[in-house]
Scaffold this motif. Structure first.
Motif, PDB file in Angstrom:
ATOM      1  N   GLY A   9       0.818  -1.206   0.000  1.00  0.00           N
ATOM      2  CA  GLY A   9       0.000   0.000   0.000  1.00  0.00           C
ATOM      3  C   GLY A   9       0.852   1.256   0.000  1.00  0.00           C
ATOM      4  N   GLY A  10       0.206   2.381  -0.217  1.00  0.00           N
ATOM      5  CA  GLY A  10       0.916   3.651  -0.219  1.00  0.00           C
ATOM      6  C   GLY A  10       0.104   4.735  -0.872  1.00  0.00           C
ATOM      7  N   LEU A  11       0.773   5.832  -1.160  1.00  0.00           N
ATOM      8  CA  LEU A  11       0.138   6.978  -1.803  1.00  0.00           C
ATOM      9  C   LEU A  11       0.395   6.916  -3.306  1.00  0.00           C
ATOM     10  CD1 LEU A  11      -1.243   9.784  -1.699  1.00  0.00           C
ATOM     11  CD2 LEU A  11       1.038  10.761  -1.304  1.00  0.00           C
ATOM     12  N   VAL A  12      -0.656   7.054  -4.074  1.00  0.00           N
ATOM     13  CA  VAL A  12      -0.524   7.023  -5.530  1.00  0.00           C
ATOM     14  C   VAL A  12      -1.446   8.085  -6.129  1.00  0.00           C
ATOM     15  CG1 VAL A  12      -2.282   5.231  -5.768  1.00  0.00           C
ATOM     16  CG2 VAL A  12      -0.545   5.497  -7.543  1.00  0.00           C
ATOM     17  N   GLN A  13      -1.046   8.642  -7.244  1.00  0.00           N
ATOM     18  CA  GLN A  13      -1.870   9.652  -7.906  1.00  0.00           C
ATOM     19  C   GLN A  13      -3.013   8.989  -8.677  1.00  0.00           C
ATOM     20  OE1 GLN A  13       0.726  12.068 -10.351  1.00  0.00           O
ATOM     21  NE2 GLN A  13       1.294  13.353  -8.621  1.00  0.00           N
ATOM     22  N   PRO A  14      -4.090   9.714  -8.876  1.00  0.00           N
ATOM     23  CA  PRO A  14      -5.178   9.168  -9.705  1.00  0.00           C
ATOM     24  C   PRO A  14      -4.652   8.734 -11.069  1.00  0.00           C
ATOM     25  CG  PRO A  14      -5.915  11.132  -8.575  1.00  0.00           C
ATOM     26  CD  PRO A  14      -4.435  11.026  -8.299  1.00  0.00           C
ATOM     27  N   GLY A  15      -5.122   7.573 -11.502  1.00  0.00           N
ATOM     28  CA  GLY A  15      -4.645   6.996 -12.750  1.00  0.00           C
ATOM     29  C   GLY A  15      -3.447   6.090 -12.596  1.00  0.00           C
ATOM     30  N   GLY A  16      -2.863   6.093 -11.416  1.00  0.00           N
ATOM     31  CA  GLY A  16      -1.684   5.281 -11.171  1.00  0.00           C
ATOM     32  C   GLY A  16      -2.012   3.837 -10.835  1.00  0.00           C
ATOM     33  N   SER A  17      -0.964   3.086 -10.521  1.00  0.00           N
ATOM     34  CA  SER A  17      -1.106   1.663 -10.238  1.00  0.00           C
ATOM     35  C   SER A  17      -0.394   1.284  -8.943  1.00  0.00           C
ATOM     36  CB  SER A  17      -0.508   0.830 -11.389  1.00  0.00           C
ATOM     37  OG  SER A  17      -1.188   1.065 -12.596  1.00  0.00           O
ATOM     38  N   LEU A  18      -0.901   0.232  -8.336  1.00  0.00           N
ATOM     39  CA  LEU A  18      -0.242  -0.376  -7.181  1.00  0.00           C
ATOM     40  C   LEU A  18      -0.423  -1.884  -7.285  1.00  0.00           C
ATOM     41  CD1 LEU A  18      -1.188   1.726  -4.015  1.00  0.00           C
ATOM     42  CD2 LEU A  18       1.102   1.458  -4.992  1.00  0.00           C
ATOM     43  N   VAL A  64     -14.521  -2.236  -9.740  1.00  0.00           N
ATOM     44  CA  VAL A  64     -13.102  -2.449 -10.027  1.00  0.00           C
ATOM     45  C   VAL A  64     -12.877  -3.333 -11.247  1.00  0.00           C
ATOM     46  CG1 VAL A  64     -12.578  -2.187  -7.577  1.00  0.00           C
ATOM     47  CG2 VAL A  64     -12.733  -4.491  -8.558  1.00  0.00           C
ATOM     48  N   LYS A  65     -13.949  -3.834 -11.836  1.00  0.00           N
ATOM     49  CA  LYS A  65     -13.808  -4.692 -13.018  1.00  0.00           C
ATOM     50  C   LYS A  65     -13.086  -3.953 -14.141  1.00  0.00           C
ATOM     51  CE  LYS A  65     -17.709  -7.821 -12.353  1.00  0.00           C
ATOM     52  NZ  LYS A  65     -19.051  -8.227 -12.823  1.00  0.00           N
ATOM     53  N   GLY A  66     -12.131  -4.620 -14.751  1.00  0.00           N
ATOM     54  CA  GLY A  66     -11.353  -4.016 -15.818  1.00  0.00           C
ATOM     55  C   GLY A  66     -10.174  -3.200 -15.324  1.00  0.00           C
ATOM     56  N   ARG A  67     -10.114  -2.945 -14.033  1.00  0.00           N
ATOM     57  CA  ARG A  67      -8.999  -2.173 -13.468  1.00  0.00           C
ATOM     58  C   ARG A  67      -8.145  -3.010 -12.525  1.00  0.00           C
ATOM     59  NH1 ARG A  67      -9.928   1.984 -10.182  1.00  0.00           N
ATOM     60  NH2 ARG A  67     -11.917   1.224  -9.365  1.00  0.00           N
ATOM     61  N   GLN A  82      -3.390  -6.678  -8.532  1.00  0.00           N
ATOM     62  CA  GLN A  82      -2.817  -5.589  -9.310  1.00  0.00           C
ATOM     63  C   GLN A  82      -3.914  -4.562  -9.528  1.00  0.00           C
ATOM     64  OE1 GLN A  82       0.383  -5.077 -10.647  1.00  0.00           O
ATOM     65  NE2 GLN A  82      -0.416  -3.064 -11.222  1.00  0.00           N
ATOM     66  N   MET A  83      -3.675  -3.341  -9.111  1.00  0.00           N
ATOM     67  CA  MET A  83      -4.687  -2.306  -9.180  1.00  0.00           C
ATOM     68  C   MET A  83      -4.204  -1.222 -10.133  1.00  0.00           C
ATOM     69  SD  MET A  83      -5.786  -2.120  -5.160  1.00  0.00           S
ATOM     70  CE  MET A  83      -4.340  -1.200  -4.693  1.00  0.00           C
ATOM     71  N   ASN A  84      -4.925  -1.045 -11.229  1.00  0.00           N
ATOM     72  CA  ASN A  84      -4.576  -0.038 -12.237  1.00  0.00           C
ATOM     73  C   ASN A  84      -5.667   1.023 -12.316  1.00  0.00           C
ATOM     74  OD1 ASN A  84      -2.286  -1.600 -12.924  1.00  0.00           O
ATOM     75  ND2 ASN A  84      -3.471  -2.789 -14.398  1.00  0.00           N
ATOM     76  N   SER A  85      -5.338   2.118 -12.964  1.00  0.00           N
ATOM     77  CA  SER A  85      -6.290   3.216 -13.170  1.00  0.00           C
ATOM     78  C   SER A  85      -6.985   3.593 -11.861  1.00  0.00           C
ATOM     79  CB  SER A  85      -7.330   2.828 -14.230  1.00  0.00           C
ATOM     80  OG  SER A  85      -6.712   2.480 -15.448  1.00  0.00           O
ATOM     81  N   LEU A  86      -6.199   3.755 -10.838  1.00  0.00           N
ATOM     82  CA  LEU A  86      -6.756   4.016  -9.512  1.00  0.00           C
ATOM     83  C   LEU A  86      -7.472   5.356  -9.463  1.00  0.00           C
ATOM     84  CD1 LEU A  86      -3.857   2.502  -7.449  1.00  0.00           C
ATOM     85  CD2 LEU A  86      -6.260   1.848  -7.239  1.00  0.00           C
ATOM     86  N   LYS A  87      -8.537   5.373  -8.673  1.00  0.00           N
ATOM     87  CA  LYS A  87      -9.374   6.562  -8.508  1.00  0.00           C
ATOM     88  C   LYS A  87      -9.371   6.968  -7.039  1.00  0.00           C
ATOM     89  CE  LYS A  87     -12.510   4.740 -12.055  1.00  0.00           C
ATOM     90  NZ  LYS A  87     -13.922   4.349 -12.347  1.00  0.00           N
ATOM     91  N   LEU A 115      -2.844   0.330   3.852  1.00  0.00           N
ATOM     92  CA  LEU A 115      -3.561   1.537   3.451  1.00  0.00           C
ATOM     93  C   LEU A 115      -3.178   1.942   2.035  1.00  0.00           C
ATOM     94  CD1 LEU A 115      -5.372   3.967   4.127  1.00  0.00           C
ATOM     95  CD2 LEU A 115      -3.334   5.097   5.068  1.00  0.00           C
ATOM     96  N   VAL A 116      -4.193   2.179   1.229  1.00  0.00           N
ATOM     97  CA  VAL A 116      -4.016   2.711  -0.118  1.00  0.00           C
ATOM     98  C   VAL A 116      -4.680   4.083  -0.171  1.00  0.00           C
ATOM     99  CG1 VAL A 116      -4.614   2.432  -2.549  1.00  0.00           C
ATOM    100  CG2 VAL A 116      -3.892   0.451  -1.205  1.00  0.00           C
ATOM    101  N   THR A 117      -3.901   5.079  -0.553  1.00  0.00           N
ATOM    102  CA  THR A 117      -4.420   6.440  -0.671  1.00  0.00           C
ATOM    103  C   THR A 117      -4.212   6.918  -2.098  1.00  0.00           C
ATOM    104  OG1 THR A 117      -3.856   6.913   1.639  1.00  0.00           O
ATOM    105  CG2 THR A 117      -4.311   8.794   0.207  1.00  0.00           C
ATOM    106  N   VAL A 118      -5.309   7.284  -2.753  1.00  0.00           N
ATOM    107  CA  VAL A 118      -5.243   7.772  -4.124  1.00  0.00           C
ATOM    108  C   VAL A 118      -5.570   9.259  -4.093  1.00  0.00           C
ATOM    109  CG1 VAL A 118      -6.046   7.479  -6.488  1.00  0.00           C
ATOM    110  CG2 VAL A 118      -6.013   5.520  -4.919  1.00  0.00           C
ATOM    111  N   SER A 119      -4.564  10.058  -4.345  1.00  0.00           N
ATOM    112  CA  SER A 119      -4.738  11.498  -4.234  1.00  0.00           C
ATOM    113  C   SER A 119      -3.654  12.209  -5.024  1.00  0.00           C
ATOM    114  CB  SER A 119      -4.658  11.920  -2.759  1.00  0.00           C
ATOM    115  OG  SER A 119      -4.721  13.331  -2.636  1.00  0.00           O
ATOM    116  N   SER A 120      -4.022  13.381  -5.538  1.00  0.00           N
ATOM    117  CA  SER A 120      -3.034  14.205  -6.233  1.00  0.00           C
ATOM    118  C   SER A 120      -2.425  15.229  -5.288  1.00  0.00           C
ATOM    119  CB  SER A 120      -3.675  14.909  -7.434  1.00  0.00           C
ATOM    120  OG  SER A 120      -4.798  15.656  -7.018  1.00  0.00           O
TER     121      SER A 120
END
Length: 120
Positions: A9-18, A64-67, A82-87, A115-120
């Protein structure tokens, strides 16, 4: 007793992957169906995805389907979502859990979450 530990987990920008991991000890993960759940702040825990013992059967929450894609490596006793196109709405604590047969809210073993945080 089976113990599960999530990581990645961690901080990722919208559209990113973890890529998260769920590693098991004290038992053989291949004997269990593995589910991933998440709980966002102020919300109830919800199921995200599930993978059966062989890895050939998976299902996903509609949002989350397709992502998201869940796989498992039984030789490494580990499951990987695998989590892509995170929102931003994917922000949550993510938990893995194990059951003998089916994913449900009453899984037998739970990890402590990552913890997963998706934020710019």
């Amino acid at each position: 007793q089976l113990q599960l530990v999530e990581s990645g987990g961690g901080l990722v920008q919208p559209g990113g992957s973890l890529r998260l991991s769920c590693a098991a000890s004290g038992g053989t993960l291949e004997s269990y169906t593995i589910g991933w759940f998440r709980q966002a702040p102020g919300k109830e825990r919800e199921g995200v995805s599930c993978i059966n013992t062989s890895g050939r059967g998976t299902n996903y929450q509609d949002s989350v389907k397709g992502r998201f894609t869940i796989t498992r490596d039984n030789a490494k006793n580990t499951v990987y979502p695998q989590m892509n196109s995170l929102k931003p709405e994917d922000t949550a604590i993510y938990y893995c859990a194990a059951a003998y047969l089916f994913c449900s809210d009453s899984m037998k073993y739970w990890g402590k979450g990552t913890l997963v945080t998706v934020s710019s």
